[in-house]
Write a protein that holds these residues in place. Structure first.
Motif, PDB file in Angstrom:
ATOM      1  N   SER A  94       1.019  -1.402  -0.696  1.00 25.39           N
ATOM      2  CA  SER A  94       0.041  -0.040  -0.380  1.00 25.39           C
ATOM      3  C   SER A  94       0.881   1.649   0.159  1.00 25.39           C
ATOM      4  N   THR A  95       1.378   1.422   1.391  1.00 24.82           N
ATOM      5  CA  THR A  95       2.145   2.992   1.362  1.00 24.82           C
ATOM      6  C   THR A  95       3.469   2.871   0.757  1.00 24.82           C
ATOM      7  N   VAL A  96       4.268   3.986   0.709  1.00 23.05           N
ATOM      8  CA  VAL A  96       6.237   3.519   0.759  1.00 23.05           C
ATOM      9  C   VAL A  96       5.824   3.553   2.501  1.00 23.05           C
ATOM     10  N   GLY A  97       5.199   4.252   3.393  1.00 22.48           N
ATOM     11  CA  GLY A  97       5.900   3.497   4.706  1.00 22.48           C
ATOM     12  C   GLY A  97       6.086   2.230   4.389  1.00 22.48           C
ATOM     13  N   ASP A  98       4.835   1.596   4.180  1.00 16.26           N
ATOM     14  CA  ASP A  98       4.531   0.257   4.489  1.00 16.26           C
ATOM     15  C   ASP A  98       5.597  -0.243   3.788  1.00 16.26           C
ATOM     16  N   MET A  99       5.725   0.132   3.089  1.00 20.11           N
ATOM     17  CA  MET A  99       7.383  -0.731   2.385  1.00 20.11           C
ATOM     18  C   MET A  99       8.306  -0.856   2.224  1.00 20.11           C
ATOM     19  N   VAL A 217      11.703   1.625  -3.735  1.00 24.62           N
ATOM     20  CA  VAL A 217      10.684   1.477  -3.222  1.00 24.62           C
ATOM     21  C   VAL A 217       9.767   2.839  -4.087  1.00 24.62           C
ATOM     22  N   ARG A 218       8.508   2.490  -5.045  1.00 26.58           N
ATOM     23  CA  ARG A 218       8.109   3.711  -6.151  1.00 26.58           C
ATOM     24  C   ARG A 218       6.786   3.361  -5.499  1.00 26.58           C
ATOM     25  N   SER A 219       5.798   4.389  -6.349  1.00 28.19           N
ATOM     26  CA  SER A 219       4.866   4.791  -6.299  1.00 28.19           C
ATOM     27  C   SER A 219       3.982   4.792  -7.241  1.00 28.19           C
ATOM     28  N   GLY A 228      -5.317   9.129  -2.475  1.00 30.76           N
ATOM     29  CA  GLY A 228      -6.453   8.002  -1.951  1.00 30.76           C
ATOM     30  C   GLY A 228      -6.700   6.934  -1.994  1.00 30.76           C
ATOM     31  N   ILE A 229      -5.818   6.624  -3.363  1.00 28.65           N
ATOM     32  CA  ILE A 229      -5.441   4.964  -2.637  1.00 28.65           C
ATOM     33  C   ILE A 229      -4.130   4.585  -3.637  1.00 28.65           C
ATOM     34  N   PRO A 230      -3.966   4.148  -2.258  1.00 29.59           N
ATOM     35  CA  PRO A 230      -2.345   4.017  -2.056  1.00 29.59           C
ATOM     36  C   PRO A 230      -1.481   2.860  -2.272  1.00 29.59           C
ATOM     37  N   ILE A 231      -1.401   2.269  -3.687  1.00 32.13           N
ATOM     38  CA  ILE A 231      -0.275   1.293  -3.879  1.00 32.13           C
ATOM     39  C   ILE A 231       0.476   1.782  -4.083  1.00 32.13           C
ATOM     40  N   SER A 232       1.905   1.093  -3.742  1.00 26.78           N
ATOM     41  CA  SER A 232       3.024   0.771  -4.026  1.00 26.78           C
ATOM     42  C   SER A 232       3.728  -0.259  -4.108  1.00 26.78           C
ATOM     43  N   TYR A 233       5.425  -0.183  -3.979  1.00 21.15           N
ATOM     44  CA  TYR A 233       5.981  -1.678  -4.365  1.00 21.15           C
ATOM     45  C   TYR A 233       7.428  -1.757  -4.574  1.00 21.15           C
TER      46      TYR A 233
END
Length: 375
Positions: A94-99, A217-219, A228-233
């Motif tokens: 989800s978020t960059v922080g999550d990654m 990490v990209r987003s 509003g729709i966090p997608i990161s990887y």
């Protein structure tokens, strides 16, 4: 930062103080507001229409009735083709922080250097994973020092969390500096959430093929204007991704990660138009901000400009502080990001302004001049 003395028994002290939280009013009020938001860093050209249509179609088709694919097969396949890497080189969340947290919790506790000024989520992710956090402070020009320079100032670390570009400094990470970190550190995370919104900045993701200790990490949030729709990887060597995946449950993968997977390949033109726009708009914004009395700017290489407001004893200005300036701007219908509380920026004079469309940017400059000098 709290020393934990006033915390409840058994509760850990926070890693660092939280910076100012961005204003996020209740949903029912947002549509009634006419503020122009310069506090975020999303693409000034907005969300691609194809993304919006795809999300609307997915909702109408009942996709919310199904749990998201935790493996994000469609998106990872699209990313593999886009980057020319194996599918196993990607991990979606989800978020960059999550990654960043997913990476940090993979490794044994050590001393992690985090780039400051920078988002508090770096320190939180590393600290909450059991690491000791130290700050890598940029010099006056906010160019990231290499590990040898940091060591000369007594800052020693085993791993690092960096950014390309940095926020709020808006500076790109020099390749020789990154290579020095890769040589000196057990693992290095580079946050590239805004790399597509820079002046000629290039991703360091190709380096993961040769450097197993690098995780990029990209987003989707910033380049496609969808915070509003966090997608990161994460992008890393397949062996590194396999190691991270052992400690990551992927429960935060959003449903829309699958819906937008293939579209990520089809929207290269949207990002190219954005780059062309920013090539002229970032320098224009810097120039116009620097012409407003009392405002000092720092060189920007991304779609946001870090500034400092200095009233000065010899200046007769309409406001006396950044706090007052931000409040007056909000009353006039503009939101900027105050940086008080941001790690590495102890002085309350700093703020950050995003680059938006030329029409919006001109309105902000006019409002600044009206508030500060009355013209």
């Amino acid at each position: 930062m709290s020393n934990g003395c006033d915390a409840a028994p058994g509760v850990r002290a926070a890693v660092t103080a939280l910076p100012e939280q961005l204003l996020s009013p209740p949903y029912e009020l947002r549509t009634e507001m006419n503020w122009i938001d310069f506090s975020g860093t999303a693409n000034p050209l907005g969300t691609p229409p194809s993304f919006i249509r795809a999300m609307e179609a997915a909702l109408a088709a009942g996709e919310l009735n199904y749990s998201p694919d935790r493996e994000a097969h469609t998106l990872r396949s699209a990313l593999a083709r886009q980057h020319g890497m194996p599918v196993e080189s990607f991990l979606v969340g989800s978020t960059v922080g999550d990654m960043v947290r997913a990476v940090a919790q993979t490794y044994q506790p050590c001393t992690v250097g985090v780039a400051v000024p920078g988002p508090v989520e770096y320190a939180l992710a590393a600290g909450n994973a059991g690491h000791r956090v130290v700050e890598i402070t940029s010099p006056a020009g906010f160019v990231m020092p290499d590990p040898a320079s940091a060591a000369r100032h007594g800052v020693l670390f085993d791993a690092a969390v960096l950014a390309n570009p940095g926020y709020p400094t808006s500076r790109l990470l020099p390749l020789p500096t990154l290579l020095a970190y890769l040589d000196a550190c057990t693992w290095v995370v580079v946050d590239e959430r805004s790399i597509e919104l820079t002046l000629g900045g290039e991703s360091v993701a190709p380096l993961v093929k040769e450097h197993r200790n690098l995780v990029v990490v990209r987003s989707f949030c910033e380049p496609y204007a969808m915070p509003g729709i966090p997608i990161s990887y994460c992008v890393a060597h397949p062996d590194t991704i396999a190691q991270i995946a052992r400690f990551y449950d992927s429960s935060g993968v959003p449903m829309f990660a699958e819906v937008l997977g293939e579209l990520a390949l089809a929207e290269a033109e949207h990002l190219e138009r954005t780059r062309e726009f920013l090539d002229s708009e970032i320098p224009w914004m810097q120039c116009m901000l620097s012409l407003v009395p009392g405002i000092d700017i720092f060189p920007a290489e991304a779609n946001y400009v870090m500034c400092a407001f200095d009233h000065g004893p010899d200046l007769n200005l309409g406001v006396e502080s950044t706090e007052e300036l931000a409040a007056r701007l909000q009353l006039a219908g503009f939101l900027i990001r105050k940086l008080q509380g941001t790690p590495g920026l102890s002085n309350g004079k700093y703020f950050c302004v995003a680059v938006r469309t030329r029409e919006d940017n001109e309105k902000l400059i006019a409002a600044l001049r009206e508030i500060i000098v009355g013209c």
